[in-house]
Each structure stands twice: as structure tokens, then as C-alpha cells.
Enzyme design. Sequence first.
Site: not given
Length: 641
Positions: A2, A50, A74, A76
Site C-alpha cells: 500500500c 492493495l 507498506n 510484504e
Amino acid sequence: MCGIHGIYRFDGQGVAPGQLSVMGNVTRHRGPDDEGMHIDGPCGIAMRRLSIIDLAGGHQPLSNADETLWLVCNGEIYNYRELRSELQAKGYHFKTGSDSEVLLHLYDAEGDDFVLRLNGMFDFALWDARRHRLLIGRDRLGVKPLYVTQDGQRLAFATEAKALLTLPGVRAELNRGVVASYLHLGYVAAPDCIFAGIRKLPPATLLAIENGQVREWRYWRLSPRMNQDLSEREWIERVRAQLEASVRMQMVSDVPIGAFLSGGVDSSAVVGLMAKQSQQPIRTYAIGFTGGEAEALYNELPYARRVAEHFGTQHREIVVRPDVVSLLPKLLWHMDEPLSDTAFITTFLVSEFARQDVKVILSGVGGDELFGGYRRYLGEHYAQQYHRLPGWLRRSAASIAGRLPVDRHSGLLNTMRLAKGFLISAEMTADDRYRSYLQVLDRETVSALLMQPDADHADPLALAFAEASHEDSLNRMFAVDAQTQLPDDLLMLTDKMSMAVSLECRVPMLDHQLVELAASIPTAIKVRRGHLKHVLKESLVGLLPNDILERKKRGFGTPMGAWLKKELAPLLGRLLAPEVIQRRGLFRQPVVDRLVADHQGNRIDGTDALLALLNLEIWSRIYLDHRDPTDVAAELKGYCS
């Protein structure tokens, strides 16, 4: 994945929700699926999401059980499953299946050192309500960007600089102190930013605000120590095992996933290792160009097709002759900062193409830096051989080199370009020689170009060289790249151009464990007898076809230099015209004209230098003149009609 943003007020006043909303709206492309915010008095954190993992339950901000810790993240976290199991065994309870939630509980368990346990790409903001403490941070290699602005009343942060420009009192003004460095390198290196009053948080850095005090520190650095105890075969086996683990870990996703495929060693290795892990054909995406000799040099589709057929991928190709004039304003708005690397155009086009099918893509970015894939890494190797020649012969060669014609978009003239660059720099110190390979314009030309040269301007390369304590020459070069070009050019454009179309791009070659392993490999093994990527290629024998392993490297960019001599020449002429240069008040017109003429006459390859000037002017029209990118694009189209 994101975009995150937030505000901390030193004056104790509450954060206005509307300000956070406006910051999020301008970066909606980063997270079109969801949004959220948490405000606690003087601190507000927010995000645009997202959805990749735990699509239904991963809404942010996330909180712990008693809501004393709040987080936006934001990126992973690839080892979140292992960390989650460990934390659950300690009694921590999870509300979601999100990978980001492990940060909350890991911070509670281990304090600020929790970041050392994370394997991933990330920037985050964590609000500790118990201590009234805000902690923000960025991943080790700088895969995810983070911008900060601070004054006496507040500190604000955001994944993209344009979000900060929406705040009252923050204006889009040129940071004139970094223009020289930008022209020298072709990008703005952290912690500097092209916007005055805004800076980039460097990679591997944490920033904390507590009791009104701001503290910033680096939490990770590459070790300069080489491991001399392993044989070449042991290194090959370790590289293969760690690369397989990195790719396997980064394939975790709850949405469709694919891979960029150029047919080069790095992207082919990623695709091949993905294919080993998947029961279904891997989706691969490649881009090529139509046109003449210059376009043909950048067209790697036959190699990509060869790899796709070898691994039976679900392969798609796009052949383009991009409308660069229309694209540049849009892409520079997304980039936040100008740069001279044409790969940002190619990356956007192939990302836009892949986004038709997938939300997550894997890339081979970083392999050249990690394993010695660039020709510039051979400078020291060839210099040692060159200095065995008699001095008179070396002086004659250097004299002739200065008159060689060059053009990177022609096979023969590109060879002359490389020879010229080596011969001119062969008598320099190792650090200065490497600088000459990296620079867009030498420092003397930059000084001549600037109307008001700044003798005290920042020199990111000098700082990086000073901090690179490696005795091993190749790993010293990588340490410099890891602090400059890698995060602030390659990773920056990869993030901004993929997220412009809401596509998450992962870079398994830059898994920090693989980076640490590669950084400890001696040069004699990593680049053996002048063979680039020797240890990596040997680790891939049996996985990749021999013709792919041995093919010559080609950069992932566009034939921009050829276009500037032909179809884009009118655009260049108008954007660097005397009235434009005079209005900006930055550059000396005769020096600009000489750069253009020397590029046109093949006396220099001025592709990067001219694109740096051209992109700075387009960026200025968008951000400094406060114009819409579509309006600027229409104006530029008129120049070429």
C-alpha cells in the site's frame, strides 16, 4: 502492499482527519482496495491498501488486543508465518491473517530490534500509545521508499513525496542544493530529495519521536568481512540454495502472481525457480521494441521466448514503440523526482501490461549488483592488465581514445564507447575510476553547466566510498551501489512505476540473507578471471539453458539516445531552448548547447545527461509550475507535431 502516511504534531494539537484523507487520495494508485486511519491526539497514521494477503481481514491500521499499539505497513513480510507461530507460542493472539500484524506483536516482545527479525520489503509507522511514541522505519535495502518533512510544529511522512505536498505550509520548491548531485549521478540520493524541505529516510533506518525528541539511527549494515574458508563448489551450492529459498518465500500470495522475463540471467533464474515451486504454469511478461537498429539492440523478446518455452510458462509479450512524449509527464508525476534512467519507461509499460492479469510480480532486479553483472565491475581487473603495458603506449592509447566516436545504440560505436571510457579512466585511482563509470556528467562539466555552482554541494558517492571499508574491490563497489544507485535509482523506479498501476513488484535477488551471503563471496570466485556473474551462473547450471547463461548482457531500458537524435530532437530543442533555460535560471546555455551538439555528433553519448536535463524541465512544469501532467503532455505533443 500500500502507501502509508501520517503526521505527528510537536505542539500537542490533534491531527485533522481531513489532512490524512487528502494525503491518501493523492496516492490512491498505491492502494485502490481499501483505506484507513487512526488518530490519537497529536499522532495520526493512515494507509491506502492493495490487498495481497488476507484479502478480507487485513484492513489497516492494525492494533493489538488492548489497542495500545497501532500499525500501518507498506510492503510484504515474507517470513511472517514463522514469526507468527513463534509469537503464538509465546501467548500472543492474532486478530487477522495479515503478514503485517506480526510487526505489532514482535515490537511488543522485542522492542525496536524487532526489525532485525523481519525478512521483507517494507516501510511502516507504529504508534505506541503507552509511551506516546511514534516509530517509523524502512527495509534494509530500501525496496520501499519513505519521505519525511519536519518543522517546529510537526513531522509528517509518506511513501510518496507528493502526499506531503498536500499539507498546509509544504510547497513544491526546488532544492537547489542537490541539482549538482542530480546532474552528476542522474538521480537524487538519500537522504536528499529534489523538493526543498523534504528528505528521504535512508534504507535500514528507524526514526522515533518520544517526549518531543526525534531520534534517527541505522539498524543494519552489510558486513565488510569476506569468507575465505569455502571452496568454489561450496559457494555455488550455498548461492543456489539461498536463491531457491528466496524465490520460494516471495511466492506467497493470495492473489495471482507472475514474473517479468527479459531473457537475461537474473529474470530467467527467478522464472526457473518459480516453475520448480509451482504446480501451475508461471505467468511471464516481456516487452520489446519495433523500429531500426537501435530498437533491435533493446529487443530481448527472442531470449524471453526461449526461456518461456523451456519452462512452459504462460507467456505474454508486448511490442511497443512508446509515445514517449505523452508518457514522460505522467511518469515523472508518479516518480516524484526526475531521473535519467530510461528503465523507468520500460518498467511502467511492462507493469501496465502485466497488471491486466496479476497483482503481484517477481523481478530479477538486484542480481547484477549482487553477483557482479555490470561491465564496470571489471574496471579493476582490466586496469591491472593494462598497467603492464609500457607507459608511452598507454599515453598514446588515452590520446586516441579521446577522439573515438561513441553511441550506445550502435553495436560498433557502443564498443568504442566502452573502450573510450576505460582508457580515459585507466590511470585514475580505483574509486575515481568507478565514479567515472557511474557518473552521468563529470563534476567539471556540472560546475560549468550551473549558473551558480555550489562548491559545498552533497557528494553521495564520496560518502558511500568513505563508509565502504571493504578491502575486496568488487564488494567495495557493491557497498557503494547499495547505498546510492540501487535504492535511489533502480529500486525507486521499480516501486514507483509498478505501483503507478497498482502492481506489487517483489525482488527475490535482494532478499537480505542472499545479499549478506553474496557480499561475503571473494571477488576471485564471484567474478572469476574476468567472467561476470561466475558463481551465480555456475549455480544455475542445469536450471537454465547454456545459451541463456552465456548471452551478453543488455540493459533494461529504451533506445532513448537514438530517439533524441531523431524523432525527439524537436522536443529536446524546445525544452532546452534559450528562453526556457533563462526562465529557470539554473544552467548556462552554451554548455547545454554543447552537450546537445556533442551527442548529435557522436563525440559523446549524452543520452543520460540530456534526459536528466529534459526530465528536470518536465518535472518543473508539473511540480514547480503546478500544472496537470495531461496539460504538460498536450503541450509537449505540440512541439513534435
